[in-house]
Write a protein that holds these residues in place. Structure first.
Motif, short mmCIF file in Angstrom:
data_model
loop_
_atom_site.label_atom_id
_atom_site.label_comp_id
_atom_site.label_asym_id
_atom_site.label_seq_id
_atom_site.Cartn_x
_atom_site.Cartn_y
_atom_site.Cartn_z
N THR A 156 12.93 -34.67 2.40
CA THR A 156 11.90 -33.63 2.38
C THR A 156 12.56 -32.29 2.02
O THR A 156 13.79 -32.17 2.04
N PRO A 157 11.75 -31.26 1.74
CA PRO A 157 12.33 -29.93 1.54
C PRO A 157 13.20 -29.47 2.71
O PRO A 157 14.21 -28.80 2.51
N LEU A 158 12.82 -29.84 3.95
CA LEU A 158 13.63 -29.45 5.11
C LEU A 158 15.01 -30.11 5.07
O LEU A 158 16.01 -29.49 5.46
N HIS A 159 15.08 -31.35 4.61
CA HIS A 159 16.39 -32.00 4.43
C HIS A 159 17.26 -31.18 3.47
O HIS A 159 18.46 -31.01 3.69
N LEU A 160 16.65 -30.70 2.38
CA LEU A 160 17.41 -29.96 1.37
C LEU A 160 17.90 -28.63 1.91
O LEU A 160 19.02 -28.19 1.59
N ILE A 161 17.09 -27.96 2.72
CA ILE A 161 17.55 -26.73 3.35
C ILE A 161 18.76 -27.03 4.24
O ILE A 161 19.76 -26.29 4.23
N ALA A 162 18.69 -28.11 5.00
CA ALA A 162 19.80 -28.48 5.89
C ALA A 162 21.06 -28.81 5.11
O ALA A 162 22.17 -28.50 5.54
N MET A 163 20.90 -29.42 3.95
CA MET A 163 22.05 -29.83 3.14
C MET A 163 22.70 -28.67 2.39
O MET A 163 23.92 -28.68 2.16
#
Length: 249
Positions: A156-163
């Motif tokens: 998800t977009p939240l995964h990408l922010i975390a990465m």
């Protein structure tokens, strides 16, 4: 010598690339074809200061370069806001680089908010993939109805922010619009796992897991979901108290 030859053979391309618009006007009035093709089938309209991709349209390139006036002109002349068979759409190009004004214009012109490109996923994925994401761009996409839990390669977009950025502001914004903090990617990692221990983002996610959003927030998200992207974009036109329309946005 080769560069001189190219300049002589394609003076209109060269004038556009150098932003010499007086020369552009002189050449067009003198009979130069505005659709003349360069060696690689690029027209003068492609010669903007942008990072183009194979088979991109002039509108894609203008969005990537951040030229709002050029984007407006191309749209006025009938450029497709949702071109077919491209690696990336104009909205992806603008969202990736955080050009919020262009993102807003494209959405107003009917750009598809939740279409997937071949690399990032949705425009929201693209906006969240940067090391320094534009919070205003992410916010505009979300309030316009972008799917906060859209998946690309199980992320998800939240995964990408975390990465990538671990942005606190982006994390809180995504959560406010209904990001599912418990979703796992193909490696079995939640956004909290990817954020890493002792990071500010990990602390925000841990706090949310302990204290989920209130009932009023669930109601807001349910109403927005029912309205869908097209309805969400009409919220500010509702004949309702300002406090209500702001709450729904």
């Amino acid at each position: 010598m080769e560069e001189y030859s190219r300049t002589q053979m394609f003076p209109l391309h060269n004038a556009v690339a150098s932003r010499n618009f007086d020369e552009v006007q002189r050449l067009v009035e003198g009979g130069h074809d505005v659709n003349e093709l360069h060696y690689d089938r690029v027209t003068p309209l492609h010669m903007v200061d942008a990072q183009s991709i194979d088979n991109s349209t002039p509108l894609c390139d203008a969005c990537a370069g951040g030229s709002l006036e050029c984007v407006k002109l191309l749209l006025q002349q009938g450029a497709s806001v949702n071109p077919q068979l491209l690696l990336s759409t104009p909205l992806h190009e603008a969202a990736l680089r955080g050009h919020t004004q262009i993102v807003a214009l494209l959405i107003q012109e009917g750009a598809k908010l939740n279409c997937n490109d071949l690399h990032y996923g949705t425009p929201l994925h693209a906006a969240c993939s940067m090391q320094r994401p534009s919070i205003s761009c992410i916010h505009y996409l979300l309030k316009s109805g972008a799917s906060v839990n859209a998946l690309k390669n199980h992320r998800t977009p939240l995964h990408l922010i975390a990465m990538n950025s671990k942005s606190e502001a982006a994390t809180e914004l995504l959560i406010a619009y209904g990001a599912n903090v418990y979703l796992k990617d193909c490696s079995g990692c939640t956004p909290r796992n990817l954020a890493g221990p002792n990071s500010s983002m990990e602390s925000i996610l841990a706090a949310f897991e302990r204290d989920p959003r209130p009932l009023t927030q669930w109601c807001r998200l349910a109403i927005r979901s029912h309205l869908g992207p097209r309805g969400v974009q009409m919220i500010d036109q509702l004949e309702a108290p300002t406090i209500l329309t702001r709450f729904l946005q």
